[in-house]
Design an enzyme around this catalytic site. Structure first.
Site, PDB file in Angstrom:
ATOM      1  N   GLU A 212       0.881  -1.176   0.000  1.00 17.34           N
ATOM      2  CA  GLU A 212       0.000   0.000   0.000  1.00 17.34           C
ATOM      3  C   GLU A 212       0.910   1.215   0.000  1.00 17.34           C
ATOM      4  OE1 GLU A 212      -3.232  -0.232  -0.327  1.00 17.34           O
ATOM      5  OE2 GLU A 212      -3.305  -2.411  -0.121  1.00 17.34           O
ATOM      6  N   CYS A 246      -2.178   9.592   2.514  1.00 15.29           N
ATOM      7  CA  CYS A 246      -1.717   9.011   1.244  1.00 15.29           C
ATOM      8  C   CYS A 246      -2.652   9.337   0.090  1.00 15.29           C
ATOM      9  CB  CYS A 246      -1.561   7.505   1.382  1.00 15.29           C
ATOM     10  SG  CYS A 246      -3.068   6.684   1.903  1.00 15.29           S
TER      11      CYS A 246
HETATM   12  P1  NAD Z   1       7.505   5.149   7.504  1.00 16.42           P
HETATM   13  O1  NAD Z   1       8.800   5.896   7.412  1.00 16.42           O
HETATM   14  O2  NAD Z   1       6.791   5.077   8.781  1.00 16.42           O
HETATM   15  O3  NAD Z   1       7.798   3.705   6.976  1.00 16.42           O
HETATM   16  C1  NAD Z   1       6.820   2.705   6.988  1.00 16.42           C
HETATM   17  C2  NAD Z   1       7.373   1.464   7.641  1.00 16.42           C
HETATM   18  O4  NAD Z   1       8.484   0.994   6.888  1.00 16.42           O
HETATM   19  C3  NAD Z   1       7.857   1.684   9.066  1.00 16.42           C
HETATM   20  O5  NAD Z   1       7.341   0.666   9.892  1.00 16.42           O
HETATM   21  C4  NAD Z   1       9.362   1.625   8.947  1.00 16.42           C
HETATM   22  O6  NAD Z   1       9.972   1.058  10.093  1.00 16.42           O
HETATM   23  C5  NAD Z   1       9.583   0.755   7.742  1.00 16.42           C
HETATM   24  N1  NAD Z   1      10.803   1.104   7.033  1.00 16.42           N
HETATM   25  C6  NAD Z   1      11.264   2.356   6.758  1.00 16.42           C
HETATM   26  N2  NAD Z   1      12.410   2.278   6.055  1.00 16.42           N
HETATM   27  C7  NAD Z   1      12.672   0.966   5.880  1.00 16.42           C
HETATM   28  C8  NAD Z   1      13.705   0.238   5.228  1.00 16.42           C
HETATM   29  N3  NAD Z   1      14.710   0.848   4.617  1.00 16.42           N
HETATM   30  N4  NAD Z   1      13.647  -1.111   5.256  1.00 16.42           N
HETATM   31  C9  NAD Z   1      12.620  -1.754   5.866  1.00 16.42           C
HETATM   32  N5  NAD Z   1      11.625  -1.107   6.502  1.00 16.42           N
HETATM   33  C10 NAD Z   1      11.646   0.213   6.506  1.00 16.42           C
HETATM   34  O7  NAD Z   1       6.462   5.675   6.489  1.00 16.42           O
HETATM   35  P2  NAD Z   1       6.680   6.472   5.193  1.00 16.42           P
HETATM   36  O8  NAD Z   1       7.295   5.559   4.209  1.00 16.42           O
HETATM   37  O9  NAD Z   1       7.288   7.809   5.445  1.00 16.42           O
HETATM   38  O10 NAD Z   1       5.117   6.707   4.880  1.00 16.42           O
HETATM   39  C11 NAD Z   1       4.702   7.658   4.036  1.00 16.42           C
HETATM   40  C12 NAD Z   1       4.398   7.054   2.679  1.00 16.42           C
HETATM   41  O11 NAD Z   1       3.439   6.034   2.842  1.00 16.42           O
HETATM   42  C13 NAD Z   1       3.783   8.041   1.731  1.00 16.42           C
HETATM   43  O12 NAD Z   1       4.302   7.820   0.446  1.00 16.42           O
HETATM   44  C14 NAD Z   1       2.313   7.684   1.739  1.00 16.42           C
HETATM   45  O13 NAD Z   1       1.634   8.019   0.569  1.00 16.42           O
HETATM   46  C15 NAD Z   1       2.377   6.208   1.946  1.00 16.42           C
HETATM   47  N6  NAD Z   1       1.172   5.711   2.567  1.00 16.42           N
HETATM   48  C16 NAD Z   1       0.370   4.910   1.842  1.00 16.42           C
HETATM   49  C17 NAD Z   1      -0.821   4.474   2.371  1.00 16.42           C
HETATM   50  C18 NAD Z   1      -1.740   3.594   1.587  1.00 16.42           C
HETATM   51  O14 NAD Z   1      -2.712   3.110   2.175  1.00 16.42           O
HETATM   52  N7  NAD Z   1      -1.524   3.373   0.325  1.00 16.42           N
HETATM   53  C19 NAD Z   1      -1.179   4.856   3.658  1.00 16.42           C
HETATM   54  C20 NAD Z   1      -0.325   5.672   4.374  1.00 16.42           C
HETATM   55  C21 NAD Z   1       0.852   6.098   3.821  1.00 16.42           C
END
Ligand code: NAD
Length: 511
Positions: A212, A246
């Site tokens: 997602e 998102c």
């Molecule tokens: P985040 O930084 O919280 O990362 C998400 C998860 O991934 C965390 O649990 C983190 O520990 C893990 N993570 C981060 N880097 C990692 C790596 N290198 N290796 C393994 N795991 C890792 O969240 P984010 O990525 O900043 O979230 C924002 C993004 O998520 C935006 O692009 C947003 O659009 C998207 N998003 C999508 C949805 C959806 O339903 N499609 C919902 C919310 C957010």
């Protein structure tokens, strides 16, 4: 959590799953009830954690996260029996007297990795589906929403089976360590960049993934549209949670002559929503941390906003900001904004808007504001996106009968309601044949000849017959009707024949 400890947690969850503990429906129902109880009893603590994490108002948190999770739990509890029942399928001539159905069974151990912007919904909604489908699940909330993450780690084991649904907290290294383990499904929510890391790790074990992800969700405003209403809805969707949603509308596409009235409507709406100083409004949020604040600030560089633009680093505050005449190839238009900046890009009309959308990555959501049915149909048919809402924003997310998810770079696999249950179940093909009527099967066995082969071909090529209840009722009714007609015809014929005989008799008598 240390590597060894993580491994043990995963191993234990696998073992309890293998013991069959999560298979009975009453176990799943009990867990869902417990989750519902947790949300009800601990709502104040959860709302306080969200306030600390992202400065979100308690009303918004209830509306945007808590109700959605509760709806999912209630739906799963109501429908569990229906969802888990065997699903009969159509049959062909060869299998007409056999049982053919899809048996839904748990996948095993699911890893749920959530993002920080809606830390409860993005971990618990997939968890509801995992529980309903009879899986074990390791929940990994985001380290960025630290208060929510800690609270989830404290609360979940108090209410749910803690061996079956453990919570692992930590940052990137903990996530990466977890990804070394073998799971039966990985359900990841977050950025597309990390989505690739997750998919690579999953490939090592051939583990299926649901991703997602995010991206730039366009919002087209057509010239035939109630601008005041459209702008109110767009303003809400863009600036709620300080733009960190998102499926927030990322940018507006409209014809040049609409730009000034759109800005004016947004200005009025912002005043209605947050007053003259959004910073002091209890309804306006903050960027989650300094890193994201700096990133969003960087996107604004070189622009003179037509609305907003005020910032305060000490509070990670950026005012609701609107930017006009943004060039399509500017940096602002290259990456997902995920903050309170709303660029307006002008296009000559529907055709150019469609090309603009199609030239870019497939978005997670598309918003179309128009009162013209032809335009709406054209835009839906000639573009693609994870989901579409027409004449509103984000609302397709709230209807859990609709699958929610992305396409292309915005993700793979969808969820919500029954779709989560289906996503986290194995759809096992079951054909239970009878050992009788072997004569029908003889044609496929050797020794073959042309007659047998053509009989076999005929049987195998037969069309599918829907023997679902509805068809069955129709078939029975039609048979009864046909038999009834036949009997009536027979009676009429008999009467006619009888009359004829009688006539002949009397004729003979008088002659
Ligand atoms: P985040 O930084 O919280 O990362 C998400 C998860 O991934 C965390 O649990 C983190 O520990 C893990 N993570 C981060 N880097 C990692 C790596 N290198 N290796 C393994 N795991 C890792 O969240 P984010 O990525 O900043 O979230 C924002 C993004 O998520 C935006 O692009 C947003 O659009 C998207 N998003 C999508 C949805 C959806 O339903 N499609 C919902 C919310 C957010």
């Amino acid at each position: 959590m240390e590597a060894m400890h993580q491994g043990e947690v995963v191993q234990r969850a696998k073992e309890v799953f293998m013991s069959g503990r999560s298979r009975p429906l009453h176990f799943r129902l009990k867990q869902l009830q417990a989750l519902q109880k947790m949300l009800k009893e601990r709502e104040d603590e959860i709302l306080a954690a969200l306030k600390q994490d992202i400065h979100r108002s308690q009303y918004d948190s209830a509306l945007l996260e808590m109700i959605g999770i509760d709806n999912e739990i209630r739906l799963a509890m109501d429908k569990l029996e229906e969802w888990t029942s065997p699903r009969p399928v159509e049959k062909n001539l060869l299998t007409v007297s056999d049982q053919a159905y899809i048996h839904l069974e748990p996948l095993g151990l699911v890893l749920i990795i959530g993002a920080w912007n809606y830390p409860w919904a993005l971990t618990l909604i997939p968890l509801v589906g995992a529980i309903a489908a009879g899986n074990a699940a390791v929940v990994k909330p985001s380290e960025i929403s630290a208060c929510s993450s800690l609270l989830l780690q404290t609360l979940l084991p108090l209410y749910l089976d803690k061996e079956m649904y453990p919570v692992v907290t930590g940052g990137v290294s903990e996530s990466q360590e977890l990804l070394q383990q073998r799971f039966d499904h990985i359900f990841y929510t977050g950025s597309s960049r990390v989505g690739k890391v997750v998919m690579q790790a999953a490939a090592r074990h051939l583990t299926p993934v649901t991703l997602e992800l995010g991206g730039k969700s366009p919002c087209f405003i057509h010239n035939k549209c109630h601008l005041r209403v459209a702008c109110r809805r767009i303003t809400w969707g863009k600036f709620v949670n300080c733009g960190q949603t998102c499926i927030a509308p990322d940018y507006i596409l409209c014809e040049p002559h609409l730009q000034t009235p759109v800005v004016e409507c947004i200005r009025q709406t912002l005043l209605e929503f947050y007053g003259p100083d959004p910073k002091s409004s209890p309804d306006y949020g903050r960027l989650v941390n300094q890193e994201h604040y700096t990133r969003v600030l960087g996107l604004m560089e070189g622009y003179a906003p037509v609305l907003g633009g005020q910032t305060d680093a000490s509070e990670c505050y950026i005012a609701p900001t609107v930017l006009k005449d943004v060039p399509p190839h500017s940096r602002l238009m290259q990456e997902e904004i995920f903050g309170p900046l709303l660029p307006i890009v002008t296009v000559s009309g529907v055709e150019e808007a469609i090309s603009f959308i199609n030239e870019r990555e497939k978005p997670l959501a598309l918003y179309i504001f128009s009162s013209d049915k032809k335009t709406i149909k054209k835009m839906i048919e000639e573009t693609t996106s994870g989901g579409v809402t027409v004449n509103d924003v984000m609302m397709h997310y709230t209807l859990n009968s609709l699958p929610f998810g992305g396409v292309g770079q915005s993700g793979m696999g969808s969820y919500h309601g029954r779709h989560t249950f289906d996503r986290l179940s194995h759809h096992r093909a079951c054909l239970v044949r009878s050992l009788a009527m072997e004569s029908i099967n003889l044609s496929r066995y050797p020794p073959q000849d042309s007659q047998r082969a053509s009989r076999a071909r005929l049987a195998l090529k037969s069309p599918l017959i829907d023997l679902s209840k509805k068809t069955y009722v129709w078939a029975v009714s039609a048979t009864i009707l046909a038999v009834g007609l036949l009997v009536t015809l027979l009676v009429i014929l008999l009467i006619a024949a009888g009359l004829n005989c009688t006539c002949w008799y009397w004729r003979g008598f008088y002659n």
